[in-house]
Design an enzyme around this catalytic site. Structure first.
Site, mmCIF file in Angstrom:
data_model
loop_
_atom_site.group_PDB
_atom_site.id
_atom_site.type_symbol
_atom_site.label_atom_id
_atom_site.label_comp_id
_atom_site.label_asym_id
_atom_site.label_seq_id
_atom_site.Cartn_x
_atom_site.Cartn_y
_atom_site.Cartn_z
ATOM 1 N N GLU A 1 -7.931 4.599 12.058
ATOM 2 C CA GLU A 1 -6.854 4.400 13.024
ATOM 3 C C GLU A 1 -6.711 5.622 13.916
ATOM 4 O O GLU A 1 -7.528 6.535 13.859
ATOM 5 C CB GLU A 1 -5.541 4.059 12.321
ATOM 6 C CG GLU A 1 -5.045 5.092 11.322
ATOM 7 C CD GLU A 1 -3.783 4.616 10.607
ATOM 8 O OE1 GLU A 1 -2.707 4.715 11.229
ATOM 9 O OE2 GLU A 1 -3.880 4.158 9.445
ATOM 10 N N ASP B 1 0.865 -1.187 0.000
ATOM 11 C CA ASP B 1 0.000 0.000 0.000
ATOM 12 C C ASP B 1 0.892 1.225 0.000
ATOM 13 O O ASP B 1 1.975 1.228 0.588
ATOM 14 C CB ASP B 1 -0.984 0.004 1.166
ATOM 15 C CG ASP B 1 -0.313 0.013 2.523
ATOM 16 O OD1 ASP B 1 0.004 1.109 3.018
ATOM 17 O OD2 ASP B 1 -0.114 -1.071 3.105
ATOM 18 N N ASP C 1 -9.714 3.613 6.006
ATOM 19 C CA ASP C 1 -8.624 3.538 6.981
ATOM 20 C C ASP C 1 -9.079 4.196 8.287
ATOM 21 O O ASP C 1 -9.201 5.414 8.374
ATOM 22 C CB ASP C 1 -7.395 4.249 6.410
ATOM 23 C CG ASP C 1 -6.180 4.180 7.330
ATOM 24 O OD1 ASP C 1 -6.302 3.680 8.467
ATOM 25 O OD2 ASP C 1 -5.104 4.653 6.909
#
Length: 284
Positions: free
Chosen positions: A174, A83, A172
Site C-alpha cells: 500500500e 486483522d 501488504d
C-alpha cells in the site's frame, strides 16, 4: 625504445554541451524524475522509523478516506475475520470469537528490522480460541529486496504449516508511510520486487502469498499489472457496502476488508466463501 612520459595524461577539454548533459542527468537523479533508476541515488532508504503505526489499511484510510458505512449482512457464503497489529495491543480474542469472528491475520514484520512485539499474544491467542489465523508482512520495497523481506518474514512468524488452521502469509502492498507513494520505483520495478518476494516465499513455504492492496494504489504504482491475478489471492480494502472494482488480473477477491472501525478490533474482513472453503484455503 619508446619513451614513457611521467605526470598526468593530457585530456581533451569537454564541450559545453557534454557538460550540460552531465549536469542535467545528475539533477534528474537527485530530483527523482521519471526515467531515473528505481533505487534511490545513494542506496536503499533507511529502515522504517514508526513500524508500529503501519498496518493493513493504515495508509488506505489516509489516502483514500475511511467511509465505514454499513456492510451487507453476513451470508452463509462468507466468514467474518479481523486483522491486527501492535497498535491493537493485547487482543480480546474470546470476545471476538463469541461475536462470530472465525479468522485473523496478524502483522508479523516490516522491512528486515521490525517484528511485532505483540505477535505471540495475537497469533497464538487467535489460534487458542479456535480461529484460523495467518501472518502478514508490511512491505517497504525501497529498504531491501523482495527476497530479503520474504526470508525475514518467514523467519519471524510468516511461515505456513498444513494443519488446517494456518493461512498462507500475506504481503501488504500500500501507500508508502515514509515518502514517495510508490517507494521511488517505476511500475516495472515494483512488479519485479513483488515477483522476487512471491517466488522466495513460495520456495520457502510451498504456498503462493495473498496480496493486500487497493485498486487505486495498484493502478498508480504498478500500471494496473495483470500478472498476479491467476496465482496470488487478493485481499482488497474497500470501506463500504461492496468490494468494488478490483485491480487488473483478478476476477474475484478472496478477502474483503470492509471497515476499519469495527468493535473490539477496528479492521474487519470477510472471506469470500463458506467456512469449509476457508479451511480448504488454509490447507492449500
Amino acid at each position: 625504445m619508446p619513451v614513457h612520459r611521467s605526470g598526468p595524461a593530457t585530456r581533451r577539454p569537454r564541450s559545453s554541451a557534454a557538460l550540460a548533459g552531465t549536469f542535467l542527468a545528475a539533477a534528474a537523479l537527485l530530483a527523482g524524475l521519471p526515467g531515473t533508476a528505481d533505487a534511490a541515488p545513494y542506496g536503499p532508504a533507511p529502515e522504517p522509523t514508526h513500524p508500529g503505526q503501519d498496518w493493513t489499511g493504515s495508509q488506505i484510510a489516509r489516502h483514500e478516506g475511511d467511509a465505514p458505512g454499513e456492510a451487507p449482512p453476513p451470508t452463509r457464503a462468507s466468514v467474518e475475520g479481523v486483522d491486527v497489529s501492535s497498535h491493537n495491543g493485547n487482543v480480546a480474542w474470546q470476545t471476538l470469537w463469541n461475536s462470530g469472528v472465525r479468522f485473523a491475520y496478524v502483522k508479523a514484520t516490516e522491512s528486515t528490522s521490525y517484528t511485532n512485539p505483540y505477535f505471540a499474544q495475537q497469533y497464538d491467542g487467535s489460534y487458542d480460541v479456535g480461529m484460523i489465523r495467518g501472518a502478514y508482512h508490511f512491505a517497504t520495497p525501497d529498504t531491501s529486496s523482495g527476497a530479503a523481506q520474504a526470508n525475514y518474514f518467514v523467519d519471524h512468524g510468516g511461515g505456513w504449516s498444513k494443519d488446517g488452521r494456518t493461512l498462507p502469509g500475506a504481503l501488504d502492498m500500500e501507500y508508502n508511510p515514509y515518502g514517495s507513494t510508490c517507494y521511488g520505483k517505476s511500475p516495472s520495478g515494483l512488479v519485479s520486487w513483488m515477483k522476487d518476494f512471491f517466488a522466495t516465499y513460495k520456495a520457502r513455504t510451498g504456498r503462493d502469498a495473498p496480496v493486500y492492496t487497493s485498486t487505486n494504489w495498484w493502478k498508480q504504482c504498478t500500471g494496473n499489472y495483470t500478472g498476479f491475478g491467476s496465482v496470488n489471492p487478493l485481499w482488497i480494502p474497500r470501506y463500504g457496502t461492496s468490494a468494488g472494482e478490483l485491480p487488473a488480473g483478478w476476477d474475484f477477491h478472496t478477502i474483503w476488508q470492509y471497515t476499519s472501525s469495527g468493535t473490539t478490533v477496528g479492521d474487519r474482513n470477510r472471506f469470500n466463501g463458506a467456512y469449509e472453503r476457508l479451511k480448504a484455503f488454509a490447507n492449500g
